[in-house]
Motif scaffolding. Structure first.
Motif, PDB file in Angstrom:
ATOM      1  N   PRO A 121       1.998  15.327   9.608  1.00 54.50           N
ATOM      2  CA  PRO A 121       2.873  16.022   8.860  1.00 54.50           C
ATOM      3  C   PRO A 121       2.702  17.367   8.638  1.00 54.50           C
ATOM      4  N   ALA A 122       3.700  18.080   8.511  1.00 53.77           N
ATOM      5  CA  ALA A 122       3.987  19.397   8.250  1.00 53.77           C
ATOM      6  C   ALA A 122       3.112  19.976   7.258  1.00 53.77           C
ATOM      7  N   ASP A 123       3.179  18.999   6.112  1.00 51.12           N
ATOM      8  CA  ASP A 123       2.553  19.490   5.018  1.00 51.12           C
ATOM      9  C   ASP A 123       1.305  18.733   4.775  1.00 51.12           C
ATOM     10  N   GLY A 124       0.912  17.926   5.594  1.00 53.28           N
ATOM     11  CA  GLY A 124      -0.457  17.186   5.362  1.00 53.28           C
ATOM     12  C   GLY A 124      -0.267  16.066   4.887  1.00 53.28           C
ATOM     13  N   ARG A 125       1.023  15.730   4.225  1.00 50.15           N
ATOM     14  CA  ARG A 125       1.178  14.615   3.155  1.00 50.15           C
ATOM     15  C   ARG A 125       1.719  13.328   3.765  1.00 50.15           C
ATOM     16  N   LEU A 126       1.427  12.208   4.145  1.00 51.89           N
ATOM     17  CA  LEU A 126       1.905  11.141   4.853  1.00 51.89           C
ATOM     18  C   LEU A 126       2.905  10.249   3.506  1.00 51.89           C
ATOM     19  N   PRO A 127       3.760   9.687   4.146  1.00 48.05           N
ATOM     20  CA  PRO A 127       4.993   8.961   3.082  1.00 48.05           C
ATOM     21  C   PRO A 127       4.241   7.992   2.229  1.00 48.05           C
ATOM     22  N   PHE A 128       4.801   7.663   1.191  1.00 51.12           N
ATOM     23  CA  PHE A 128       4.375   6.773   0.273  1.00 51.12           C
ATOM     24  C   PHE A 128       2.857   7.222  -0.364  1.00 51.12           C
ATOM     25  N   ASP A 129       2.851   8.550  -0.794  1.00 48.97           N
ATOM     26  CA  ASP A 129       1.707   9.253  -1.318  1.00 48.97           C
ATOM     27  C   ASP A 129       0.266   8.854  -0.542  1.00 48.97           C
ATOM     28  N   ASP A 130       0.618   9.047   0.795  1.00 46.28           N
ATOM     29  CA  ASP A 130      -0.527   8.707   1.579  1.00 46.28           C
ATOM     30  C   ASP A 130      -0.857   7.306   1.776  1.00 46.28           C
ATOM     31  N   ALA A 131       0.002   6.365   1.213  1.00 44.84           N
ATOM     32  CA  ALA A 131      -0.506   5.009   1.512  1.00 44.84           C
ATOM     33  C   ALA A 131      -0.005   4.491   2.779  1.00 44.84           C
ATOM     34  N   HIS A 132       1.200   5.213   3.515  1.00 47.18           N
ATOM     35  CA  HIS A 132       1.408   4.771   4.893  1.00 47.18           C
ATOM     36  C   HIS A 132       0.529   5.387   5.852  1.00 47.18           C
ATOM     37  N   PRO A 133       0.231   4.607   6.804  1.00 44.40           N
ATOM     38  CA  PRO A 133      -0.525   4.756   7.704  1.00 44.40           C
ATOM     39  C   PRO A 133      -0.322   6.186   8.511  1.00 44.40           C
ATOM     40  N   ALA A 161      -2.876  -0.239  -2.123  1.00 48.10           N
ATOM     41  CA  ALA A 161      -1.737  -0.477  -3.221  1.00 48.10           C
ATOM     42  C   ALA A 161      -0.869   0.730  -3.396  1.00 48.10           C
ATOM     43  N   HIS A 162       0.401   0.361  -3.764  1.00 46.83           N
ATOM     44  CA  HIS A 162       1.264   1.495  -3.877  1.00 46.83           C
ATOM     45  C   HIS A 162       2.419   0.866  -4.836  1.00 46.83           C
ATOM     46  N   PRO A 163       2.971   1.579  -5.744  1.00 51.66           N
ATOM     47  CA  PRO A 163       3.949   1.075  -6.703  1.00 51.66           C
ATOM     48  C   PRO A 163       5.318   0.443  -5.916  1.00 51.66           C
ATOM     49  N   ASN A 164       5.516   1.008  -4.952  1.00 53.90           N
ATOM     50  CA  ASN A 164       6.548   0.600  -3.888  1.00 53.90           C
ATOM     51  C   ASN A 164       6.129  -0.345  -2.900  1.00 53.90           C
ATOM     52  N   ALA A 165       5.445  -1.268  -3.029  1.00 62.12           N
ATOM     53  CA  ALA A 165       4.591  -2.084  -2.144  1.00 62.12           C
ATOM     54  C   ALA A 165       5.442  -2.748  -1.396  1.00 62.12           C
ATOM     55  N   ASP A 166       6.757  -3.350  -1.773  1.00 59.12           N
ATOM     56  CA  ASP A 166       7.847  -3.915  -0.919  1.00 59.12           C
ATOM     57  C   ASP A 166       8.180  -3.097   0.115  1.00 59.12           C
ATOM     58  N   ALA A 167       8.481  -1.763  -0.089  1.00 63.40           N
ATOM     59  CA  ALA A 167       9.321  -0.833   0.759  1.00 63.40           C
ATOM     60  C   ALA A 167       8.222  -0.340   1.795  1.00 63.40           C
ATOM     61  N   LEU A 168       7.054  -0.323   1.241  1.00 62.66           N
ATOM     62  CA  LEU A 168       5.832   0.363   2.270  1.00 62.66           C
ATOM     63  C   LEU A 168       5.752  -0.882   3.368  1.00 62.66           C
TER      64      LEU A 168
END
Length: 202
Positions: A121-133, A161-168
């Protein structure tokens, strides 16, 4: 199709990250190496033929790169902890195209005789607050799992764990019974079978 490749434990220093893993699992980590492109270094632990564990931190002897380091290591503070998981694919470009926005740009990397491409990632941050691999594609047929000693430790469960677990969960074409995505504040917890009994790492 994605497959679990490795999990990453970050620390303010590599020594702290390694000590955290060794204390939790009752086993010494093996050697690793440096990532010149990212200014980081690591130590590794084999978890059987298919996956491994990586303790990782900023390398204080390396120049700071002109881009954010992976796994948000530029921002890391606090206790060592399990921060990321990495899945492998045979087609990184297709996997990134299908992944959520922000999964990264395919970047060619090398360490010793290992060669791989990874979504950075350009900003060093992965989707879903870094919960995405993070997504990785090993090249040349060689990956760390092939060389790491088998110390009899196996991952039994990786809980993400993530608040949007279903979407992840819906965003991941990953079918691995060891990986469980649950609703909750962003966090990771891994459970292992070891020669010393069941052990947990957070």
């Amino acid at each position: 199709m994605l497959e679990l490749d490795h999990i990453a434990v970050a620390g303010a220093t590599l020594e702290e990250a390694a000590r955290h893993v060794e204390s939790a699992l009752g086993c010494a980590l093996g050697p690793g190496g440096r990532h010149d492109h990212m200014g980081t270094h690591n130590r590794l632990l084999g978890l059987g033929p298919d996956i491994y564990l990586e303790a990782i931190a900023v390398d204080p002897s390396a120049p700071r790169p002109a881009w954010p380091r992976w796994f948000r290591l530029d921002e890391f503070e606090g206790r060592p902890r399990l921060t990321n998981w990495i899945v492998r694919t045979g087609d990184l470009d297709a996997a990134l195209a299908a992944a959520p926005e922000g999964a990264g740009v395919a970047t060619a990397l090398a360490r010793g005789d290992f060669r791989w491409r990874m979504g950075i990632p350009a900003d060093g941050r992965l989707p879903f607050d870094d919960a995405h691999p993070a997504l990785i594609e090993w090249q040349g047929g060689l990956k760390p799992q092939d060389r790491l000693a088998d110390v009899g430790i196996r991952l039994e469960r990786l809980e993400v764990a993530h608040p949007n677990a279903d979407a992840l969960r819906d965003a991941l074409p990953l079918y691995d019974p060891r990986v469980v995505i649950v609703a909750g504040s962003p966090a990771m917890r891994a459970t292992f079978a070891t020669p010393h009994g069941k052990r947990c790492l957070e």
